[in-house]
Design a protein around this motif. Sequence first.
Motif, PDB file in Angstrom:
ATOM      1  N   ASP A   1      11.772   1.199  -4.559  1.00  0.00           N
ATOM      2  CA  ASP A   1      12.823   0.636  -3.691  1.00  0.00           C
ATOM      3  C   ASP A   1      12.390   0.733  -2.222  1.00  0.00           C
ATOM      4  O   ASP A   1      11.205   0.909  -1.931  1.00  0.00           O
ATOM      5  CB  ASP A   1      14.156   1.358  -3.943  1.00  0.00           C
ATOM      6  CG  ASP A   1      14.017   2.865  -3.726  1.00  0.00           C
ATOM      7  OD1 ASP A   1      13.085   3.270  -2.983  1.00  0.00           O
ATOM      8  OD2 ASP A   1      14.811   3.633  -4.298  1.00  0.00           O
ATOM      9  N   ASP A   2      13.360   0.651  -1.275  1.00  0.00           N
ATOM     10  CA  ASP A   2      13.014   0.628   0.150  1.00  0.00           C
ATOM     11  C   ASP A   2      13.025   2.017   0.805  1.00  0.00           C
ATOM     12  O   ASP A   2      12.885   2.124   2.020  1.00  0.00           O
ATOM     13  CB  ASP A   2      14.014  -0.272   0.914  1.00  0.00           C
ATOM     14  CG  ASP A   2      13.810  -1.725   0.539  1.00  0.00           C
ATOM     15  OD1 ASP A   2      12.690  -2.043   0.101  1.00  0.00           O
ATOM     16  OD2 ASP A   2      14.776  -2.512   0.654  1.00  0.00           O
ATOM     17  N   SER A   3      13.204   3.066   0.023  1.00  0.00           N
ATOM     18  CA  SER A   3      13.350   4.405   0.616  1.00  0.00           C
ATOM     19  C   SER A   3      12.028   4.904   1.213  1.00  0.00           C
ATOM     20  O   SER A   3      10.950   4.400   0.889  1.00  0.00           O
ATOM     21  CB  SER A   3      13.814   5.388  -0.464  1.00  0.00           C
ATOM     22  OG  SER A   3      12.791   5.525  -1.422  1.00  0.00           O
ATOM     23  N   ALA A   4      12.137   5.926   2.073  1.00  0.00           N
ATOM     24  CA  ALA A   4      10.955   6.511   2.713  1.00  0.00           C
ATOM     25  C   ALA A   4      10.060   7.146   1.651  1.00  0.00           C
ATOM     26  O   ALA A   4       8.827   7.106   1.747  1.00  0.00           O
ATOM     27  CB  ALA A   4      11.403   7.564   3.736  1.00  0.00           C
ATOM     28  N   GLU A   5      10.706   7.716   0.635  1.00  0.00           N
ATOM     29  CA  GLU A   5       9.935   8.327  -0.459  1.00  0.00           C
ATOM     30  C   GLU A   5       9.060   7.271  -1.153  1.00  0.00           C
ATOM     31  O   GLU A   5       7.893   7.500  -1.448  1.00  0.00           O
ATOM     32  CB  GLU A   5      10.933   8.888  -1.466  1.00  0.00           C
ATOM     33  CG  GLU A   5      10.437  10.083  -2.243  1.00  0.00           C
ATOM     34  CD  GLU A   5      11.540  10.620  -3.138  1.00  0.00           C
ATOM     35  OE1 GLU A   5      11.881   9.916  -4.095  1.00  0.00           O
ATOM     36  OE2 GLU A   5      12.052  11.726  -2.850  1.00  0.00           O
TER      37      GLU A   5
ATOM     38  N   GLU B   1      -0.735  -9.260  -5.824  1.00  0.00           N
ATOM     39  CA  GLU B   1       0.523  -8.893  -6.482  1.00  0.00           C
ATOM     40  C   GLU B   1       1.357  -8.006  -5.564  1.00  0.00           C
ATOM     41  O   GLU B   1       0.826  -7.298  -4.709  1.00  0.00           O
ATOM     42  CB  GLU B   1       0.245  -8.120  -7.781  1.00  0.00           C
ATOM     43  CG  GLU B   1      -0.576  -8.876  -8.803  1.00  0.00           C
ATOM     44  CD  GLU B   1       0.191 -10.014  -9.452  1.00  0.00           C
ATOM     45  OE1 GLU B   1       1.429 -10.066  -9.334  1.00  0.00           O
ATOM     46  OE2 GLU B   1      -0.462 -10.878 -10.077  1.00  0.00           O
ATOM     47  N   ASP B   2       2.656  -8.025  -5.789  1.00  0.00           N
ATOM     48  CA  ASP B   2       3.565  -7.133  -5.070  1.00  0.00           C
ATOM     49  C   ASP B   2       3.581  -5.798  -5.836  1.00  0.00           C
ATOM     50  O   ASP B   2       4.326  -5.623  -6.791  1.00  0.00           O
ATOM     51  CB  ASP B   2       4.960  -7.778  -5.056  1.00  0.00           C
ATOM     52  CG  ASP B   2       5.978  -6.911  -4.318  1.00  0.00           C
ATOM     53  OD1 ASP B   2       5.652  -5.755  -3.998  1.00  0.00           O
ATOM     54  OD2 ASP B   2       7.093  -7.413  -4.084  1.00  0.00           O
ATOM     55  N   VAL B   3       2.728  -4.855  -5.383  1.00  0.00           N
ATOM     56  CA  VAL B   3       2.585  -3.608  -6.155  1.00  0.00           C
ATOM     57  C   VAL B   3       3.853  -2.754  -6.095  1.00  0.00           C
ATOM     58  O   VAL B   3       4.155  -2.012  -7.019  1.00  0.00           O
ATOM     59  CB  VAL B   3       1.360  -2.748  -5.714  1.00  0.00           C
ATOM     60  CG1 VAL B   3       0.078  -3.343  -6.226  1.00  0.00           C
ATOM     61  CG2 VAL B   3       1.321  -2.542  -4.230  1.00  0.00           C
ATOM     62  N   ARG B   4       4.604  -2.893  -4.990  1.00  0.00           N
ATOM     63  CA  ARG B   4       5.874  -2.136  -4.904  1.00  0.00           C
ATOM     64  C   ARG B   4       6.801  -2.578  -6.039  1.00  0.00           C
ATOM     65  O   ARG B   4       7.378  -1.757  -6.734  1.00  0.00           O
ATOM     66  CB  ARG B   4       6.566  -2.414  -3.571  1.00  0.00           C
ATOM     67  CG  ARG B   4       6.015  -1.628  -2.408  1.00  0.00           C
ATOM     68  CD  ARG B   4       6.901  -1.851  -1.192  1.00  0.00           C
ATOM     69  NE  ARG B   4       8.008  -0.921  -1.180  1.00  0.00           N
ATOM     70  CZ  ARG B   4       8.129   0.072  -0.313  1.00  0.00           C
ATOM     71  NH1 ARG B   4       7.209   0.243   0.608  1.00  0.00           N
ATOM     72  NH2 ARG B   4       9.149   0.883  -0.342  1.00  0.00           N
ATOM     73  N   ALA B   5       6.896  -3.886  -6.197  1.00  0.00           N
ATOM     74  CA  ALA B   5       7.773  -4.405  -7.260  1.00  0.00           C
ATOM     75  C   ALA B   5       7.217  -4.032  -8.633  1.00  0.00           C
ATOM     76  O   ALA B   5       7.961  -3.637  -9.529  1.00  0.00           O
ATOM     77  CB  ALA B   5       7.902  -5.922  -7.137  1.00  0.00           C
ATOM     78  N   MET B   6       5.886  -4.126  -8.779  1.00  0.00           N
ATOM     79  CA  MET B   6       5.270  -3.795 -10.079  1.00  0.00           C
ATOM     80  C   MET B   6       5.560  -2.344 -10.457  1.00  0.00           C
ATOM     81  O   MET B   6       5.775  -2.018 -11.625  1.00  0.00           O
ATOM     82  CB  MET B   6       3.739  -3.963 -10.019  1.00  0.00           C
ATOM     83  CG  MET B   6       3.249  -5.369 -10.187  1.00  0.00           C
ATOM     84  SD  MET B   6       1.472  -5.424  -9.885  1.00  0.00           S
ATOM     85  CE  MET B   6       0.820  -5.631 -11.503  1.00  0.00           C
TER      86      MET B   6
ATOM     87  N   ASP C   1       8.037   4.548   0.230  1.00  0.00           N
ATOM     88  CA  ASP C   1       6.977   4.136   1.168  1.00  0.00           C
ATOM     89  C   ASP C   1       5.747   5.019   0.984  1.00  0.00           C
ATOM     90  O   ASP C   1       4.613   4.539   0.972  1.00  0.00           O
ATOM     91  CB  ASP C   1       7.456   4.271   2.623  1.00  0.00           C
ATOM     92  CG  ASP C   1       8.428   3.154   2.974  1.00  0.00           C
ATOM     93  OD1 ASP C   1       8.510   2.178   2.189  1.00  0.00           O
ATOM     94  OD2 ASP C   1       9.109   3.271   4.015  1.00  0.00           O
ATOM     95  N   ALA C   2       6.008   6.333   0.838  1.00  0.00           N
ATOM     96  CA  ALA C   2       4.896   7.272   0.675  1.00  0.00           C
ATOM     97  C   ALA C   2       4.157   6.985  -0.635  1.00  0.00           C
ATOM     98  O   ALA C   2       2.919   6.967  -0.669  1.00  0.00           O
ATOM     99  CB  ALA C   2       5.433   8.705   0.679  1.00  0.00           C
ATOM    100  N   LEU C   3       4.910   6.715  -1.686  1.00  0.00           N
ATOM    101  CA  LEU C   3       4.281   6.421  -2.986  1.00  0.00           C
ATOM    102  C   LEU C   3       3.489   5.106  -2.919  1.00  0.00           C
ATOM    103  O   LEU C   3       2.381   5.005  -3.431  1.00  0.00           O
ATOM    104  CB  LEU C   3       5.342   6.318  -4.083  1.00  0.00           C
ATOM    105  CG  LEU C   3       5.996   7.621  -4.539  1.00  0.00           C
ATOM    106  CD1 LEU C   3       7.161   7.326  -5.493  1.00  0.00           C
ATOM    107  CD2 LEU C   3       4.961   8.502  -5.244  1.00  0.00           C
ATOM    108  N   ALA C   4       4.085   4.118  -2.249  1.00  0.00           N
ATOM    109  CA  ALA C   4       3.447   2.798  -2.162  1.00  0.00           C
ATOM    110  C   ALA C   4       2.108   2.884  -1.435  1.00  0.00           C
ATOM    111  O   ALA C   4       1.157   2.153  -1.765  1.00  0.00           O
ATOM    112  CB  ALA C   4       4.381   1.817  -1.467  1.00  0.00           C
TER     113      ALA C   4
END
Length: 417
Positions: A54-58, A45-50, A60-63
């Motif tokens: 968004d595409d921000s650096a913040e 699954e695309d966990v970022r989308a789930m 990225d850290a959460l992802a």
Amino acid sequence: MTAVETPESEYDPFEEFNRNQGIGLVEDPYPMFAESRAKSPLLQEDVRAMAGLDDSAESDALAAELPTVFTAYTFDAVKTILGDGEIFSSAGYAEVMGQVMGHTILEMDEPEHHTYRALVQQAFSRKVMERWEAETVPQIVDEYIDQFEDRGSAELVRELTFPFPVEVIARLLGLPKADLPQFHRWAVELISVGFDMERGLAASASLRDYFAAILTERRAAPAEDLMSVLSQVELDGQRLTDDEIFAFLRLLLPAGAETTYRSSSNLLYGLLTNPDQLDAVRNDKALWPQAIEEGLRWEPPLLTIMRTATRDTVVEGVDVPKGSVMIVNMGSANHDGKYWEHPDQFDIFRGPRQHLAFAFGPHMCLGMHLARMETRVVLDRIFSRLPNLRLDLSAEPQPAISGMTFRAPTALPVLFG
Ligand code: HEM
């Protein structure tokens, strides 16, 4: 408006729960599952989308903190995952469900799970089940049918399939009939925890206090009900603690009532919308077991459950890293074209083959014999008392099964006589 913002007087936990489960919204997820199965037995699954990142650096850290998530779609992948409780742990349920239910059998891994299951399943022995089938369950179903038998019409979900399974659990526990509406409300609020934690926790505490008072009574004067049995079961000198009993009782409500109401509704929907099969089943009791299994295969009341990978592994050729969350799609598995021809069709005459509606492996449903028995009793009482049962084709809208996690028809308008 969220559930918490709804004024208390207007809050209907059943409506709220159904809405949050996609009831009335997702009508047919099966074509979507078929597309996924065709891509891979196990899709990442695309966990970022789930998580809505968004595409921000913040983000990225959460992802980076999020686990890898897979959904298992084929019969073989689902069976492999559920069959191996060591590689695929159930402990993940503790995070959300555990908070409101307590430490239940559902979130236990071996060896704890095995010991606990051996204790609680003593309360569901064949002898006990036979007594329930002969006395308790038909009596409950008959009481509901009494309410509408003379009318020649009914809405079978509201008037029968929704209320009766929770009453079965309540009677098995020996609870007073007057407590039923409150008891059912707590039960639904309890499993609404995924979208309304506050309400879920409040219901959990209320149920604990309610059960505690009854348990004290039963310890002093044991009867034949489930609560008394649970307070006395013993294995190698070990007994259940009060908290273990409360956790089990809290689980019993959603596990035993929410599923059986939906599975019996789905089976009736399958039969009512296929009058030739309805006739066959009405005229031949020998067809009941296969009709019940086909209903469960075709429209399992619960589509998905969860597991977590405890080590790096491979499922059906797909690498699964340790820590991955596995969404196990039993609904998709039951429609796998490798094992069933025309899997989306309801057909009670297909040959017998194991389906996965009750899961598989160590956690396979503890109440499956009870669920089948309850459905058998519903068929028996309906066919005995409601001749010429048929869908009311003039009702608007015509019923449909919907939902994404739990699935059922919202209504079953029928005529008879
Ligand atoms: C058609 C009706 C039912 C369906 C489709 C169903 C389905 C399931 C599924 C899929 C699981 C596995 C959950 C997991 O491992 O994540 C399960 C477990 C369980 N079910 Fe059912 N269930 C039904 C009826 C009942 C009833 C009537 C009871 C009441 C006694 C019950 C009690 C349980 C319990 C206690 C477990 C936990 C077993 C364990 O963890 O070892 N279920 N059920």
